[in-house]
Write an enzyme that holds these catalytic residues in place. Structure first.
Site, PDB file in Angstrom:
ATOM      1  N   ASN A 101       0.869  -1.184   0.000  1.00  0.00           N
ATOM      2  CA  ASN A 101       0.000   0.000   0.000  1.00  0.00           C
ATOM      3  C   ASN A 101       0.902   1.229   0.000  1.00  0.00           C
ATOM      4  OD1 ASN A 101      -2.422   1.583   0.273  1.00  0.00           O
ATOM      5  ND2 ASN A 101      -1.879   1.918   2.420  1.00  0.00           N
ATOM      6  N   HIS A 103       1.102   5.206   1.375  1.00  0.00           N
ATOM      7  CA  HIS A 103       0.492   6.120   2.343  1.00  0.00           C
ATOM      8  C   HIS A 103       1.165   7.486   2.197  1.00  0.00           C
ATOM      9  CE1 HIS A 103      -1.653   7.177   5.995  1.00  0.00           C
ATOM     10  NE2 HIS A 103      -0.565   7.793   6.390  1.00  0.00           N
ATOM     11  N   SER A 135       5.135   6.626   2.081  1.00  0.00           N
ATOM     12  CA  SER A 135       5.640   5.335   2.551  1.00  0.00           C
ATOM     13  C   SER A 135       4.951   4.227   1.785  1.00  0.00           C
ATOM     14  CB  SER A 135       5.318   5.133   4.042  1.00  0.00           C
ATOM     15  OG  SER A 135       5.802   6.207   4.819  1.00  0.00           O
ATOM     16  N   ASP A 144      -2.296   0.520   8.120  1.00  0.00           N
ATOM     17  CA  ASP A 144      -0.953   1.123   8.060  1.00  0.00           C
ATOM     18  C   ASP A 144       0.044   0.521   9.041  1.00  0.00           C
ATOM     19  OD1 ASP A 144      -2.053   2.871   6.184  1.00  0.00           O
ATOM     20  OD2 ASP A 144      -2.608   4.316   7.724  1.00  0.00           O
TER      21      ASP A 144
HETATM   22  C1  GRF Z   1      -3.019   8.577  -2.199  1.00  0.00           C
HETATM   23  O1  GRF Z   1      -2.686   9.756  -1.532  1.00  0.00           O
HETATM   24  C2  GRF Z   1      -2.472   7.403  -1.455  1.00  0.00           C
HETATM   25  O2  GRF Z   1      -1.326   7.699  -0.736  1.00  0.00           O
HETATM   26  C3  GRF Z   1      -3.591   7.037  -0.521  1.00  0.00           C
HETATM   27  O3  GRF Z   1      -4.765   7.325  -1.218  1.00  0.00           O
HETATM   28  C4  GRF Z   1      -4.521   8.323  -2.185  1.00  0.00           C
HETATM   29  C5  GRF Z   1      -5.025   7.793  -3.483  1.00  0.00           C
HETATM   30  O4  GRF Z   1      -4.954   8.768  -4.505  1.00  0.00           O
HETATM   31  N1  GRF Z   1      -3.475   5.671  -0.091  1.00  0.00           N
HETATM   32  P1  GRF Z   1      -5.140   8.321  -6.015  1.00  0.00           P
HETATM   33  O5  GRF Z   1      -6.533   7.716  -6.141  1.00  0.00           O
HETATM   34  O6  GRF Z   1      -4.086   7.307  -6.308  1.00  0.00           O
HETATM   35  O7  GRF Z   1      -4.996   9.545  -6.848  1.00  0.00           O
END
Ligand code: GRF
Length: 190
Positions: A101, A103, A135, A144
């Site tokens: 994932n 973050h 991250s 997370d």
């Molecule tokens: C991103 O900021 C990511 O870090 C978080 O969710 C958001 C998704 O944005 N997990 P996108 O849909 O990829 O533009």
């Protein structure tokens, strides 16, 4: 060939999914199995279809866990990109160590339930941090909590708003997610 599926959320824009797909298109060793969304009108799913990527819809509901596992059957690695829920246990166990994932902050700070979108960047600003970033971490059954695999850093500027910081971090996310995926896959092969 390593097959990667990207799971997006119901509301996400899909910018990380598209950035991953653009890098993967240039990589002879990786291909996208599916971009998976919970709703047919998820903006990220529509963006994936527009980009000509293989997609699947797996609605949240009683059979979500089994349905998702069936779609993922021939997937080697899973990337979450804007998927805001916890993955079901059957998925976490079967793909253990092969789910990532991204973050938008430097974990372990500013993570956990409720820490998504602008909430993350507001918390970073409120804490007076001079540095933020993104991250890429392994996914477990908690929000997370999995081991951080790769981070990228950027400054927090004195006049930043949550929006300006989000924009800077997002550009970093787009450059980092594929790099981390590639390194994680290669690491597992050795
Ligand atoms: C991103 O900021 C990511 O870090 C978080 O969710 C958001 C998704 O944005 N997990 P996108 O849909 O990829 O533009």
């Amino acid at each position: 060939m390593t097959r990667v599926s990207i799971i997006v959320g119901a509301k996400g824009r899909g910018s990380n999914m598209l950035a991953l797909a653009r890098h993967i298109a240039q990589d002879p060793d990786i291909e996208i199995a599916y971009v998976i969304a919970p709703k047919p009108d998820s903006p990220a799913l529509l963006a994936a279809q527009e980009a000509g990527l293989p997609t699947a819809v797996v609605p949240y509901g009683e059979t979500f866990a089994e349905d998702l596992e069936r779609v993922l059957d021939d997937t080697d690695w899973i990337c979450l990109a804007g998927f805001m829920r916890l993955l079901p246990g059957n998925i976490v166990h079967r793909w253990k160590g092969r789910i990532l994932n991204i973050h938008p902050a430097l974990l372990p700070k500013f993570g956990g339930k409720g820490m998504y979108g602008h909430h993350v960047h507001e918390a970073v600003l409120a804490a007076g941090e001079t540095e933020s970033g993104c991250s890429v971490h392994f996914v477990t059954e908690e929000y997370d909590e999995g081991a951080t695999f790769m981070q990228a850093r950027c400054p927090v500027l004195p006049d930043d708003t949550a929006e300006s910081l989000a924009t800077r971090v997002l550009a970093l996310e787009h450059a980092t997610y594929y790099k981390a995926l590639k390194a994680a896959i290669d690491g597992q092969r050795t």
